[in-house]
Motif scaffolding. Structure first.
Motif, PDB file in Angstrom:
ATOM      1  N   GLU A  51       0.842  -1.191   0.000  1.00 12.17           N
ATOM      2  CA  GLU A  51       0.000   0.000   0.000  1.00 12.17           C
ATOM      3  C   GLU A  51       0.874   1.238   0.000  1.00 12.17           C
ATOM      4  O   GLU A  51       1.920   1.270   0.658  1.00 12.17           O
ATOM      5  N   VAL A  52       0.446   2.254  -0.742  1.00 11.75           N
ATOM      6  CA  VAL A  52       1.171   3.515  -0.814  1.00 11.75           C
ATOM      7  C   VAL A  52       0.193   4.664  -0.598  1.00 11.75           C
ATOM      8  O   VAL A  52      -0.988   4.566  -0.954  1.00 11.75           O
ATOM      9  N   ALA A  53       0.693   5.757  -0.055  1.00 13.47           N
ATOM     10  CA  ALA A  53      -0.164   6.884   0.320  1.00 13.47           C
ATOM     11  C   ALA A  53      -0.282   7.903  -0.808  1.00 13.47           C
ATOM     12  O   ALA A  53      -0.083   9.111  -0.611  1.00 13.47           O
ATOM     13  N   ILE A  54      -0.603   7.433  -2.004  1.00 14.96           N
ATOM     14  CA  ILE A  54      -0.891   8.282  -3.150  1.00 14.96           C
ATOM     15  C   ILE A  54      -2.073   7.665  -3.893  1.00 14.96           C
ATOM     16  O   ILE A  54      -2.386   6.489  -3.714  1.00 14.96           O
ATOM     17  N   ASP A  55      -2.744   8.463  -4.725  1.00 12.25           N
ATOM     18  CA  ASP A  55      -3.918   7.975  -5.420  1.00 12.25           C
ATOM     19  C   ASP A  55      -3.527   7.007  -6.538  1.00 12.25           C
ATOM     20  O   ASP A  55      -2.368   6.977  -6.978  1.00 12.25           O
ATOM     21  N   PRO A  56      -4.465   6.187  -7.025  1.00 11.72           N
ATOM     22  CA  PRO A  56      -4.137   5.172  -8.040  1.00 11.72           C
ATOM     23  C   PRO A  56      -3.522   5.735  -9.313  1.00 11.72           C
ATOM     24  O   PRO A  56      -2.600   5.129  -9.875  1.00 11.72           O
ATOM     25  N   ALA A  57      -4.007   6.878  -9.796  1.00 12.28           N
ATOM     26  CA  ALA A  57      -3.448   7.438 -11.026  1.00 12.28           C
ATOM     27  C   ALA A  57      -1.980   7.808 -10.842  1.00 12.28           C
ATOM     28  O   ALA A  57      -1.143   7.536 -11.718  1.00 12.28           O
ATOM     29  N   THR A  58      -1.669   8.403  -9.695  1.00 13.09           N
ATOM     30  CA  THR A  58      -0.286   8.775  -9.420  1.00 13.09           C
ATOM     31  C   THR A  58       0.563   7.535  -9.195  1.00 13.09           C
ATOM     32  O   THR A  58       1.701   7.452  -9.676  1.00 13.09           O
ATOM     33  N   ALA A  59       0.014   6.555  -8.483  1.00 14.35           N
ATOM     34  CA  ALA A  59       0.755   5.322  -8.215  1.00 14.35           C
ATOM     35  C   ALA A  59       1.107   4.617  -9.521  1.00 14.35           C
ATOM     36  O   ALA A  59       2.234   4.128  -9.701  1.00 14.35           O
ATOM     37  N   PHE A  60       0.154   4.552 -10.434  1.00 10.96           N
ATOM     38  CA  PHE A  60       0.403   3.928 -11.736  1.00 10.96           C
ATOM     39  C   PHE A  60       1.520   4.661 -12.473  1.00 10.96           C
ATOM     40  O   PHE A  60       2.439   4.041 -13.026  1.00 10.96           O
ATOM     41  N   LYS A  61       1.455   5.983 -12.481  1.00 10.81           N
ATOM     42  CA  LYS A  61       2.437   6.800 -13.185  1.00 10.81           C
ATOM     43  C   LYS A  61       3.829   6.624 -12.576  1.00 10.81           C
ATOM     44  O   LYS A  61       4.817   6.429 -13.298  1.00 10.81           O
ATOM     45  N   VAL A  62       3.909   6.669 -11.250  1.00 12.02           N
ATOM     46  CA  VAL A  62       5.201   6.519 -10.576  1.00 12.02           C
ATOM     47  C   VAL A  62       5.754   5.113 -10.792  1.00 12.02           C
ATOM     48  O   VAL A  62       6.943   4.932 -11.055  1.00 12.02           O
ATOM     49  N   PHE A  63       4.891   4.117 -10.688  1.00 16.58           N
ATOM     50  CA  PHE A  63       5.311   2.728 -10.855  1.00 16.58           C
ATOM     51  C   PHE A  63       5.929   2.508 -12.228  1.00 16.58           C
ATOM     52  O   PHE A  63       7.004   1.903 -12.353  1.00 16.58           O
ATOM     53  N   THR A  64       5.278   2.986 -13.261  1.00 18.32           N
ATOM     54  CA  THR A  64       5.701   2.680 -14.627  1.00 18.32           C
ATOM     55  C   THR A  64       6.761   3.646 -15.155  1.00 18.32           C
ATOM     56  O   THR A  64       7.709   3.232 -15.816  1.00 18.32           O
ATOM     57  N   GLU A  65       6.608   4.939 -14.873  1.00 21.34           N
ATOM     58  CA  GLU A  65       7.524   5.932 -15.431  1.00 21.34           C
ATOM     59  C   GLU A  65       8.804   6.101 -14.621  1.00 21.34           C
ATOM     60  O   GLU A  65       9.825   6.531 -15.168  1.00 21.34           O
ATOM     61  N   GLU A  66       8.743   5.764 -13.326  1.00 19.62           N
ATOM     62  CA  GLU A  66       9.901   5.973 -12.466  1.00 19.62           C
ATOM     63  C   GLU A  66      10.509   4.657 -11.983  1.00 19.62           C
ATOM     64  O   GLU A  66      11.216   4.625 -10.982  1.00 19.62           O
ATOM     65  N   ILE A  67      10.268   3.592 -12.706  1.00 19.75           N
ATOM     66  CA  ILE A  67      10.747   2.288 -12.254  1.00 19.75           C
ATOM     67  C   ILE A  67      12.271   2.257 -12.118  1.00 19.75           C
ATOM     68  O   ILE A  67      12.818   1.615 -11.219  1.00 19.75           O
ATOM     69  N   ASP A  68      12.968   3.000 -12.948  1.00 20.62           N
ATOM     70  CA  ASP A  68      14.435   2.996 -12.856  1.00 20.62           C
ATOM     71  C   ASP A  68      14.926   3.729 -11.613  1.00 20.62           C
ATOM     72  O   ASP A  68      16.076   3.555 -11.201  1.00 20.62           O
TER      73      ASP A  68
ATOM     74  N   GLU B 137      19.765   0.538 -17.375  1.00 17.66           N
ATOM     75  CA  GLU B 137      18.447   1.067 -17.030  1.00 17.66           C
ATOM     76  C   GLU B 137      17.441  -0.064 -17.075  1.00 17.66           C
ATOM     77  O   GLU B 137      17.621  -1.054 -17.787  1.00 17.66           O
ATOM     78  N   ILE B 138      16.344   0.082 -16.314  1.00 15.53           N
ATOM     79  CA  ILE B 138      15.170  -0.762 -16.501  1.00 15.53           C
ATOM     80  C   ILE B 138      14.031   0.163 -16.903  1.00 15.53           C
ATOM     81  O   ILE B 138      13.867   1.243 -16.334  1.00 15.53           O
ATOM     82  N   ARG B 139      13.250  -0.259 -17.917  1.00 12.29           N
ATOM     83  CA  ARG B 139      12.294   0.658 -18.535  1.00 12.29           C
ATOM     84  C   ARG B 139      11.006  -0.069 -18.878  1.00 12.29           C
ATOM     85  O   ARG B 139      11.028  -1.228 -19.313  1.00 12.29           O
ATOM     86  N   ILE B 140       9.872   0.624 -18.684  1.00 12.28           N
ATOM     87  CA  ILE B 140       8.572   0.131 -19.132  1.00 12.28           C
ATOM     88  C   ILE B 140       8.075   1.058 -20.232  1.00 12.28           C
ATOM     89  O   ILE B 140       7.863   2.256 -20.007  1.00 12.28           O
TER      90      ILE B 140
END
Length: 265
Positions: free
Chosen positions: A11-28, A46-49
């Motif tokens: 669980e993370v303390a951000i909304d789903p849209a932000t969580a999705f964005k951070v998960f995929t765009e900031e994975i590296d 690098e690791i990239r989605i």
């Protein structure tokens, strides 16, 4: 026998849209760059989605890349799925709203008729909330481990990790294993320096319970130099996520030399 599926959730303390964005765009940024966390850690840059259906999950090298998966479903803020290119699994990542923010769940499932499964997300997903908790105050740059590390062997590495964390205050980019859990790899940190905890397998020699790990620019040249100058070589250069070889010095202390990644300056 390979289990048909594996599930992990945080669980993370951000909304789903932000969580999705951070998960995929900031994975590296949240992917921990330890020596066992890539298919080829010696070359990983690098690791990239790549976003959208047909996008790839890539482990990027200086001159090419390893395709780790291909995205088969892409719903920003809700879920994405991908078919693994390295084993016989399909993975679904969902982002569900909770009272405190978002529950991120990863389900890895063996495809019908599949036999090969590497269920790694249960060991990876907990890196994500650690980044979410600090991303507003931390530099948005890759955290790279240092070139010098210490490996210590214990009868119970997990208990040792809890003790070192509680008593000496050593932190981890990974997590301190809870009671009853015994990971095969435990890595604590002091700044960028790693303290690797391994299970004790022998005793008696000076290097039986500790070793020094050093990342070098050209592992093969280093191996040849050590061989020519009288080091006692305990192994040839080999690879298991990282390329390395082991040797003893003049008084029997253990040294592990590893190929540095291009990002390790």
């Amino acid at each position: 026998m390979t289990e048909p599926s594996a599930t992990a959730a945080v669980e993370v303390a951000i909304d789903p849209a932000t969580a999705f964005k951070v998960f995929t765009e900031e994975i590296d940024l949240w992917w921990v760059r330890g020596p066992i966390n890539f298919w080829d850690s010696a070359r990983a840059v690098e690791i990239r989605i790549e976003p959208g259906v047909g996008g790839r999950i890539l482990e990027v090298y200086a001159d090419d890349a390893l395709e780790r998966g291909v995205i088969t479903a892409w719903e920003p803020g809700a879920r994405f799925e991908y078919r693994s290119s390295t084993d016989d699994t399909e993975t679904t990542v969902t982002f569900d709203p909770t009272a405190a923010g978002t529950r991120v769940t990863v389900v890895e499932a063996l495809v019908p008729g599949g036999t090969d499964a590497v269920y790694s997300w249960q060991n990876v997903l907990h890196w994500f909330p650690a980044w979410v908790a600090r991303r507003d105050i931390a530099p948005h740059q890759v955290r790279e481990v240092g070139r010098l590390a210490v490996a210590l062997s214990y009868d119970d590495p997990a208990a040792a990790a809890r003790w070192l964390h509680t008593v000496f205050g050593l932190e981890t980019w990974d997590r301190v294993p809870e009671e009853g859990r015994q990971p095969s790899w435990i890595e604590l940190h002091a700044g960028a320096s790693s303290i690797i905890l391994l299970r004790r397998t022998e005793s008696g020699a000076p290097g039986a319970d500790h070793a020094t790990w050093v990342y070098v620019d050209d592992l093969d040249a280093h191996f040849a130099h050590s061989q020519e100058n009288g080091a006692k070589l305990l192994s040839e250069v080999h690879q298991h996520g990282y390329r390395c070889y082991e040797a003893e010095d003049l008084e029997g202390h253990r040294w592990t030399f590893l190929q540095a990644r291009p990002t390790m300056q």
